[in-house]
Design a protein around this motif. Structure first.
Motif, mmCIF file in Angstrom:
data_model
loop_
_atom_site.group_PDB
_atom_site.id
_atom_site.type_symbol
_atom_site.label_atom_id
_atom_site.label_comp_id
_atom_site.label_asym_id
_atom_site.label_seq_id
_atom_site.Cartn_x
_atom_site.Cartn_y
_atom_site.Cartn_z
ATOM 1 N N LYS A 178 20.436 21.886 84.077
ATOM 2 C CA LYS A 178 19.499 22.995 83.938
ATOM 3 C C LYS A 178 19.243 23.155 82.446
ATOM 4 C CE LYS A 178 18.795 27.852 85.197
ATOM 5 N NZ LYS A 178 19.427 29.056 85.792
ATOM 6 N N VAL A 179 18.064 22.723 82.003
ATOM 7 C CA VAL A 179 17.793 22.564 80.575
ATOM 8 C C VAL A 179 16.949 23.719 80.027
ATOM 9 C CG1 VAL A 179 16.826 21.055 78.806
ATOM 10 C CG2 VAL A 179 17.886 20.056 80.856
ATOM 11 N N GLN A 180 17.408 24.263 78.899
ATOM 12 C CA GLN A 180 16.607 25.205 78.116
ATOM 13 C C GLN A 180 16.378 24.607 76.728
ATOM 14 O OE1 GLN A 180 17.662 29.521 78.278
ATOM 15 N NE2 GLN A 180 19.487 28.791 79.359
ATOM 16 N N VAL A 181 15.224 24.892 76.153
ATOM 17 C CA VAL A 181 14.906 24.439 74.797
ATOM 18 C C VAL A 181 14.480 25.637 73.966
ATOM 19 C CG1 VAL A 181 13.343 23.035 73.381
ATOM 20 C CG2 VAL A 181 14.185 22.139 75.568
ATOM 21 N N ILE A 182 15.039 25.751 72.772
ATOM 22 C CA ILE A 182 14.575 26.737 71.799
ATOM 23 C C ILE A 182 13.852 25.991 70.687
ATOM 24 C CG2 ILE A 182 15.193 28.542 70.168
ATOM 25 C CD1 ILE A 182 17.664 29.117 71.734
ATOM 26 N N THR A 183 12.650 26.431 70.358
ATOM 27 C CA THR A 183 11.823 25.774 69.359
ATOM 28 C C THR A 183 10.889 26.817 68.751
ATOM 29 O OG1 THR A 183 10.345 23.875 69.016
ATOM 30 C CG2 THR A 183 10.032 25.130 71.054
ATOM 31 N N PRO A 184 10.340 26.580 67.558
ATOM 32 C CA PRO A 184 9.382 27.545 67.006
ATOM 33 C C PRO A 184 8.044 27.501 67.745
ATOM 34 C CG PRO A 184 10.253 26.077 65.293
ATOM 35 C CD PRO A 184 10.635 25.496 66.612
ATOM 36 N N LEU A 185 7.232 28.524 67.554
ATOM 37 C CA LEU A 185 5.853 28.460 68.016
ATOM 38 C C LEU A 185 5.213 27.223 67.379
ATOM 39 C CD1 LEU A 185 4.922 32.233 67.586
ATOM 40 C CD2 LEU A 185 5.221 31.031 69.761
ATOM 41 N N PRO A 186 4.462 26.430 68.136
ATOM 42 C CA PRO A 186 3.951 25.142 67.634
ATOM 43 C C PRO A 186 3.129 25.293 66.357
ATOM 44 C CG PRO A 186 3.587 25.349 70.001
ATOM 45 C CD PRO A 186 4.052 26.688 69.531
ATOM 46 N N ASN A 187 3.469 24.478 65.344
ATOM 47 C CA ASN A 187 2.772 24.583 64.058
ATOM 48 C C ASN A 187 2.745 23.275 63.281
ATOM 49 O OD1 ASN A 187 5.059 24.721 61.716
ATOM 50 N ND2 ASN A 187 5.820 25.589 63.633
ATOM 51 N N TYR A 188 3.404 22.240 63.787
ATOM 52 C CA TYR A 188 3.542 20.984 63.034
ATOM 53 C C TYR A 188 2.475 19.977 63.457
ATOM 54 C CZ TYR A 188 5.620 16.621 61.348
ATOM 55 O OH TYR A 188 5.828 15.418 60.721
ATOM 56 N N PRO A 189 1.835 19.223 62.551
ATOM 57 C CA PRO A 189 2.111 19.142 61.103
ATOM 58 C C PRO A 189 1.199 20.008 60.240
ATOM 59 C CG PRO A 189 0.715 17.304 61.716
ATOM 60 C CD PRO A 189 0.927 18.129 62.991
ATOM 61 N N GLY B 48 1.108 23.222 59.716
ATOM 62 C CA GLY B 48 1.665 24.403 59.059
ATOM 63 C C GLY B 48 0.973 25.677 59.483
ATOM 64 N N LYS B 49 0.208 25.607 60.581
ATOM 65 C CA LYS B 49 -0.474 26.778 61.129
ATOM 66 C C LYS B 49 -0.167 26.877 62.620
ATOM 67 C CE LYS B 49 -4.316 26.436 57.847
ATOM 68 N NZ LYS B 49 -5.789 26.245 57.695
ATOM 69 N N ILE B 50 0.101 28.080 63.097
ATOM 70 C CA ILE B 50 0.381 28.277 64.516
ATOM 71 C C ILE B 50 -0.823 27.801 65.337
ATOM 72 C CG2 ILE B 50 0.938 29.952 66.323
ATOM 73 C CD1 ILE B 50 3.180 29.566 64.293
ATOM 74 N N PHE B 51 -0.557 27.003 66.375
ATOM 75 C CA PHE B 51 -1.634 26.497 67.221
ATOM 76 C C PHE B 51 -2.392 27.660 67.854
ATOM 77 C CE2 PHE B 51 0.253 22.021 68.278
ATOM 78 C CZ PHE B 51 0.426 21.786 66.931
ATOM 79 N N ASP B 52 -3.686 27.453 68.067
ATOM 80 C CA ASP B 52 -4.564 28.531 68.546
ATOM 81 C C ASP B 52 -4.030 29.210 69.811
ATOM 82 O OD1 ASP B 52 -6.266 28.127 66.463
ATOM 83 O OD2 ASP B 52 -7.714 26.931 67.593
ATOM 84 N N ALA B 53 -3.505 28.437 70.742
ATOM 85 C CA ALA B 53 -3.045 28.991 72.023
ATOM 86 C C ALA B 53 -1.857 29.934 71.862
ATOM 87 C CB ALA B 53 -2.682 27.859 72.978
ATOM 88 N N TYR B 54 -1.213 29.913 70.681
ATOM 89 C CA TYR B 54 -0.003 30.719 70.478
ATOM 90 C C TYR B 54 -0.163 31.763 69.379
ATOM 91 C CZ TYR B 54 2.129 27.095 73.350
ATOM 92 O OH TYR B 54 2.426 26.227 74.372
ATOM 93 N N LYS B 55 -1.350 31.837 68.789
ATOM 94 C CA LYS B 55 -1.570 32.807 67.721
ATOM 95 C C LYS B 55 -1.413 34.236 68.228
ATOM 96 C CE LYS B 55 -4.439 30.181 64.505
ATOM 97 N NZ LYS B 55 -5.774 30.000 63.911
ATOM 98 N N GLY B 56 -0.798 35.071 67.412
ATOM 99 C CA GLY B 56 -0.610 36.469 67.778
ATOM 100 C C GLY B 56 0.623 36.728 68.618
#
Length: 388
Positions: free
Chosen positions: A36-47, A49-57
């Protein structure tokens, strides 16, 4: 009953690149084996250096995809060259991790990706427990790699990073390394530490290969990946002898604008920049080329580019220009040619000796067969599962 496992990483799809692919396939493989897998990661921003549109706000986003629970946490996203801004970005994700640890139940088995060194340190510091198994997955040796890349100098900050590095190794119950050099370095520091060689083998179906159709006598050379300082694609464009080569480039990164400007300023040179493709699209595109180049501006101790294993499974011959363990893998498995890292005169000399008719279907199928038999993702994961 499924065993819970948590993976902490700084890169994960929809971000692209070797790091996110590696962790996704690890998570997917463990889920298929009953974890049973969980992943912790930042809001997508690589490469970018800006948060992807779908996750902004968003401050946090938790979703279930492919039976994997993904927790995306707030980060001050930046790919600035300013060291203080990059440090603040890492620390912001570290703060989000600490907050998550306080308010959520953490499984007894945790895999922590390193680098970034500080993110791994925060995880190892706050999750250490006699009842918990901490597994450190080391893909590059920091701060050594930073020193060899010229990003760090041997000063007080470097000494502090060395102490953090050693703390991470010391607190890990098991250390995974993607190269023998990484594991050698760790066991020199901690001889009794349990280690496991976990290379970045790809997890996709090897394609049916066909002869490459080309009306040109020139070798169709391709580079695909990060256009970063370490790869030196801008300098490669300047130094290549194009008498026998046409150069095709895919990817994005810090040197993208420089590279595009060079191509515009030199329209007589056979260089084409194709932009960025998804991994699936890229695999299809790569089958059109005769030869792939894997460059590193400087030899980096412990580094083995994952492209070696990916290209091999695609049956794509390689010219490796990075030294170290990667060079040994190319030579041992006869996957292509090598040139000394940073030696462009030797690189062009090697190119001049490669004949286009050598780069044929027989060679491609032989390379693919070597990859299928020796770089098997499932066999490697079977070995790791026994350690968990």
């Amino acid at each position: 009953m499924k065993k819970d496992i948590l993976i902490i990483t700084s890169y994960f799809p929809p971000e692209i690149g070797a790091a996110s692919n590696r962790i996704y396939h690890l998570a997917e493989g463990l889920e298929k084996r009953g974890f049973k897998v969980q992943v912790i990661t930042p809001l997508p921003n690589y490469p970018t250096g800006k948060i992807f549109d779908a996750y902004k706000g968003k401050f946090k986003d938790s979703t279930l995809k492919d039976n994997i629970t993904i927790h995306r946490l707030w980060i001050f996203a930046s790919n600035s060259k300013n060291k203080l801004l990059r440090l603040f970005a890492m620390m912001s994700y570290g703060f989000s991790l600490f907050w998550f640890f306080l308010w959520n139940r953490i499984p007894k088995t945790v895999i922590v990706q390193s680098p970034p060194l500080l993110v791994a340190f925060i995880s190892m510091l706050f999750l250490r427990s006699k009842k918990r198994k901490l597994i450190l997955n080391v893909s590059d040796l920091w701060p050594i790699a930073g020193l060899e890349l010229g990003a760090l100098k041997k000063n007080y900050s470097y000494k502090l990073l060395e102490k953090i590095e050693r703390f991470n190794y010391k607190k890990a119950n098991l250390v995974l390394g993607q190269s023998d050099e990484i594991l050698t370095h760790i066991t020199k520091l901690f001889p009794e530490k349990e280690t496991f060689l976990y290379r970045n083998y790809p997890n996709f179906e090897a394609p049916q290969l066909k002869p490459i159709q080309s009306s040109s006598n020139k070798i169709k050379l391709v580079y695909a990946g990060l256009l970063g300082v370490a790869q030196g694609i801008y300098k490669l464009c300047q130094e290549l002898d194009y008498s026998n080569v046409e150069f095709h480039i895919y990817g994005s990164g810090a040197e993208q604008k420089q590279t595009e400007s060079f191509i515009i300023d030199n329209p007589n040179l056979p260089i084409v920049y194709h932009g960025e493709l998804s991994r699936e699209e890229l695999h299809k595109a790569l089958l059109k080329y005769d030869l792939a180049i894997i460059p590193l501006l400087n030899r980096i101790y412990g580094s083995v580019p994952s492209k070696i294993f990916e290209y091999a499974k695609l049956g794509l011959p390689m010219l490796y220009f990075g030294g170290g363990e990667g060079e040994t893998i190319i030579n041992k498995n006869r996957l292509g040619w090598v040139a000394e890292a940073g030696n462009y005169k030797e690189l062009n000399s090697v190119f001049s000796k490669i004949k286009k008719d050598e780069l044929n279907l027989d060679l491609m199928n032989r390379i693919k067969s070597i990859a299928v038999n020796n770089f098997d993702f499932d066999n490697q994961l079977d070995g790791l599962e026994k350690k968990l």
